[in-house]
Enzyme design. Sequence first.
Site, PDB file in Angstrom:
ATOM      1  N   HIS A  39      10.788  -1.856  14.575  1.00  0.00           N
ATOM      2  CA  HIS A  39      10.201  -2.595  13.459  1.00  0.00           C
ATOM      3  C   HIS A  39      10.500  -4.091  13.492  1.00  0.00           C
ATOM      4  CE1 HIS A  39       9.576  -3.582   9.075  1.00  0.00           C
ATOM      5  NE2 HIS A  39       8.486  -2.876   9.331  1.00  0.00           N
ATOM      6  N   ARG A  51       4.594  -2.170  19.329  1.00  0.00           N
ATOM      7  CA  ARG A  51       4.706  -0.749  18.980  1.00  0.00           C
ATOM      8  C   ARG A  51       3.358  -0.112  18.696  1.00  0.00           C
ATOM      9  NH1 ARG A  51       6.834  -0.160  13.420  1.00  0.00           N
ATOM     10  NH2 ARG A  51       4.673   0.257  12.877  1.00  0.00           N
ATOM     11  N   TYR A  66      14.575   2.526  10.520  1.00  0.00           N
ATOM     12  CA  TYR A  66      13.797   1.399  11.024  1.00  0.00           C
ATOM     13  C   TYR A  66      14.740   0.462  11.770  1.00  0.00           C
ATOM     14  CZ  TYR A  66       9.556   2.136   8.143  1.00  0.00           C
ATOM     15  OH  TYR A  66       8.405   2.623   7.581  1.00  0.00           O
ATOM     16  N   ARG A  96       0.819  -1.219   0.000  1.00  0.00           N
ATOM     17  CA  ARG A  96       0.000   0.000   0.000  1.00  0.00           C
ATOM     18  C   ARG A  96       0.851   1.266   0.000  1.00  0.00           C
ATOM     19  NH1 ARG A  96      -3.671  -0.604   4.353  1.00  0.00           N
ATOM     20  NH2 ARG A  96      -5.311  -1.351   2.995  1.00  0.00           N
ATOM     21  N   HIS A 149       4.844 -10.868   1.938  1.00  0.00           N
ATOM     22  CA  HIS A 149       5.436  -9.908   2.850  1.00  0.00           C
ATOM     23  C   HIS A 149       6.772 -10.415   3.399  1.00  0.00           C
ATOM     24  CE1 HIS A 149       5.421  -7.441   6.697  1.00  0.00           C
ATOM     25  NE2 HIS A 149       5.181  -6.521   5.787  1.00  0.00           N
TER      26      HIS A 149
END
Length: 680
Positions: free
Chosen positions: A588, A560, A459, A396, A426
């Site tokens: 992350h 998080r 990250y 996205r 992913h």
Amino acid sequence: MEQMIETALFNRDLSWLKFNERILTEAGRNTVPLLERIKFLSIFSSNLDEFYRVRMPVLLALEKLSNKENNDIHLEEDLLQSANELISRQQQQYGRVLQLEVIPQLKAHQINLLYGQPFPQQIQKTLTRYFLSQVMAFLQPVYIDDKTDFFPSNNELYFLITLKNGSDTKAVILNIPSNELPRFYKVENAGETFVVFLDDLVRFHLNRVFPNDEVLGCFSFKITRDAEIDLKDEYSGSLSDQLEKQLMKRDLGLATRFLHQPGIPANVFEVVKKLFNLKKANMVEGGQYHNLKDLMGFPVKNDQLSNQSWGKICNTDFAEGTLTEAIVETDIIIHTPYQSYESVLRFFNEAAIDETVKEIYITLYRVASDSKIVNALISAAKNGKKVTVLVELKARFDEANNIKWAKKMKSAGVEIIYSVTALKVHAKVALVKRKIEGRMHYVGLFATGNFNETTASFYTDHILMTAHKEMLREVELLFIFLAKRVKPSSADLIPFKHLLVAQFNLQQTFLHLIDREIEHATQGKPAGITIKMNNLEEKVLINKLYEASNSGVKIEMIVRGICRLIPGVNGMSENIKVTRIVDRYLEHGRIFVFHNLGKQDLYLGSADWMNRNIYRRIEVCFPIYDEKIKKEILDLIEIQKQDNVQAVLIDEKMDNIPVQTDETALSSQQGIYQYLKDKY
């Protein structure tokens, strides 16, 4: 199929808004350097925009369903109202932090952010020169009448202007060209810095845009639209072509919010609502300025008002040989952004020119806009190597960039695989196959974050470089499966022994590992679980954690963002502690630690425990077998568990509670940096 379990849970959207509230709290802390506070204000604003694009359409749909009689869907009472009230309170806090704290403190350092203030006389000529030479060419006024077919672009900035000419009045839409020009313009004058909004530059010069009219009113606004893209599993033609068409439609989607400056005349407001089809949108009165995510581009640099720079730590010097040779000798771990990303870039650069390399495989989810990794893959293909890249086009807001790179790679001879439309890939894995003396040798990368050198600078992630043959053979089997572009027909289609792969064995293995800790606890043996992830939503796994808590398993979690699990409730979760860490870097990495009677089974990976990760994506979590690396990661997670500065506890009411302790103050990111610096 997702299992439906009646489990006590926080609402996912309210939990996400509470995470954004934690971002806002950081912007309001005087202990945070002033220019860093401005960045947190930007991040809060950007997150809220995404919420309106991605989640608000869902809440609006739920609200519509709740108003229908005889529906069988269980809806949370007043969810939309609760979300709007929470956002409203946060917006008020945002205004107080910016106007009553940040702007006055900037002024104390001779930095004048002109926020709703007139331009000082001494800089007006400079601003007019800039407007006439740079800004005016981008202005495109649109007069509103019955024939107007103008459609405001998503999240772009506009003025709604009312004009008078004699007895005639008219309304005009005027763009604020922040996509073409910087949002802020800086002027240095007599030892002071003045920063002005592009909006105010346009507003100040409206007499030059409409020289024959009297300006009666000028009101800023923007429209936020639904970001969802509708892709069908059955389609003809190229997926990238279909996606490009959908991307063009995204900015024409359903309006979810009309954010506007107060004071628009009622008759003009009604015309605009009808013209832009805003019946279903949230009509939100805001301030004079929108898109304050643009504060990320605040044009002032000052080391005294910024975080102290942390130099990148070099993991190991491989000058004496190749990185590949070093990986064959022993596993290597990289912790970004504390450690340099150069080793990852070098991995692909070496593979591109190494004569022994015959094949390269990689998954790409979010690609840097000027990706050195992709350029290395292109070079490898041109050097005669077989390069196979799984490009996830449905990442996205990165779809257009991924399409661009996919086309460029394909034209260079790279074999491009697109995932099946209803199943995102992913996973973050790469495999290099080398042929030496007639035999194939494998080296590869497993990561918790994207292969993206830009995000690697802020990250926190972990990249494992390994030559573990069995793990890499399983990666090869996964790529063979993904190339078929089908959904898994059964969970045991590939017999993974080392890797945990969503759609195959990931959820089942995590449930088994939790069950083992439950068994140990019920036998009176030591038992514990430590989990770090971005988001926690999935009911089956949460329910299993509740069961473990009730069995006496001590569970410590660092989550998080979204956390639907309710911690600290007697009889349900009294043995579960959840903390949230927000600091200079975005947390992350995903880490999963199971005590296993002191043997500590440790996994890293790409998977949060969200419904999408468990049921609708290909994810890969990977074990850490090297004892030195295992100890290092356990040390890092222990430092984070001791954070009493940047960490907050999530309580049973979903609130962010500062950690109360008599221990010496410890910021975990500072502690991790120092730990790695001392070690390497």
